[in-house]
Enzyme design. Sequence first.
Site, PDB file in Angstrom:
ATOM      1  N   ASP A   1       0.828  -1.208   0.000  1.00 56.72           N
ATOM      2  CA  ASP A   1       0.000   0.000   0.000  1.00 56.72           C
ATOM      3  C   ASP A   1       0.860   1.254   0.000  1.00 56.72           C
ATOM      4  OD1 ASP A   1      -2.514  -1.386   0.069  1.00 56.72           O
ATOM      5  OD2 ASP A   1      -1.862  -2.071   2.036  1.00 56.72           O
TER       6      ASP A   1
ATOM      7  N   GLU B   1       0.500 -13.036   4.062  1.00 56.55           N
ATOM      8  CA  GLU B   1       1.546 -12.357   3.270  1.00 56.55           C
ATOM      9  C   GLU B   1       2.840 -12.242   4.068  1.00 56.55           C
ATOM     10  OE1 GLU B   1      -1.133  -9.450   0.421  1.00 56.55           O
ATOM     11  OE2 GLU B   1      -0.492  -8.690   2.362  1.00 56.55           O
TER      12      GLU B   1
HETATM   13  O1  5RP Z   1      -1.270  -6.088   1.141  1.00 53.88           O
HETATM   14  C1  5RP Z   1      -2.068  -6.327   0.265  1.00 53.88           C
HETATM   15  C2  5RP Z   1      -3.289  -7.130   0.484  1.00 53.88           C
HETATM   16  O2  5RP Z   1      -3.404  -7.497   1.823  1.00 53.88           O
HETATM   17  C3  5RP Z   1      -1.816  -5.828  -1.103  1.00 53.88           C
HETATM   18  O3  5RP Z   1      -0.621  -6.342  -1.568  1.00 53.88           O
HETATM   19  C4  5RP Z   1      -1.781  -4.326  -1.056  1.00 53.88           C
HETATM   20  O4  5RP Z   1      -3.017  -3.881  -0.514  1.00 53.88           O
HETATM   21  C5  5RP Z   1      -1.575  -3.735  -2.433  1.00 53.88           C
HETATM   22  O5  5RP Z   1      -2.664  -4.019  -3.231  1.00 53.88           O
HETATM   23  P1  5RP Z   1      -2.790  -3.486  -4.719  1.00 53.88           P
HETATM   24  O6  5RP Z   1      -1.780  -4.217  -5.524  1.00 53.88           O
HETATM   25  O7  5RP Z   1      -4.212  -3.821  -5.099  1.00 53.88           O
HETATM   26  O8  5RP Z   1      -2.555  -2.000  -4.682  1.00 53.88           O
END
Ligand code: 5RP
Length: 237
Positions: free
Chosen positions: A90, A109
């Site tokens: 994010d 993750e």
């Molecule tokens: O941590 C995550 C999910 O838990 C994602 O990797 C993070 O939110 C980024 O998402 P996006 O690629 O849709 O921007």
Amino acid sequence: MADATEAGKMVAARRAVDENIKKGQVVGIGSGSTIIFAVERIGERNKKEALNLTCIPTSFQARQLIQDHGLTLGSLETSPEIDVAIDGADEVDDNLYLIKGGGGCLMQEKIIASCAKSFFIIADTRKNSKVLGTSWKKGVPIEVLPMAYRPVQLKINQLLGGKAELRMASRKAGPVVTDNGNFILDWVFDGAQDWPAVERTIRDVPGVVETGLFLNMAAAAYFGTADGNVLVRTSKQ
Ligand SMILES: O=C(CO)[C@H](O)[C@H](O)COP(=O)(O)O
């Protein structure tokens, strides 16, 4: 704008896959919208090169992506050591500290990233910050046991200030429930923070299962722009 962002995600994902995924590896597959481009690229290469990978998912979504692209699905039980993990984020700061968990998959993750010899982040250029909280205003996701969400919320507010908000579902009444059956608090903070101290403080609260702060984990972050350029930032350590 939306298309430019998607183009940035795609070039970053393809470059990270091409530079880091090799035949026969065990690969951790992250979650979110950017990882879709990475799995597409892995699937494409697999058809041409027979990569013979074992892919370990970080979520229900990742498991489906792996299977949809004809890749071999593995687990930590049979492959506890991962060669390379790739995931979105994010926000990424100057130290390659990350906020993750916008999609609610932070716990698996982080486990997968911790088992990987190398962990790479893929993102569009909006996620590239000097200081966490510059572009990501939704706070630090914290996975909590459902029975403890209220005391955890109060304790975090007391210990750190800011506000830990229970993440609510958008197409279901009530809170978001993670792949692990837990709730998520989003700790919305103000200003620069001592992130290792914040991480320790949050983790010490009973009922907290995991935080979306990934510190000293990423080896490099790939940031893509719509014009096809990719900036690669590596860890200073
Ligand atoms: O941590 C995550 C999910 O838990 C994602 O990797 C993070 O939110 C980024 O998402 P996006 O690629 O849709 O921007």
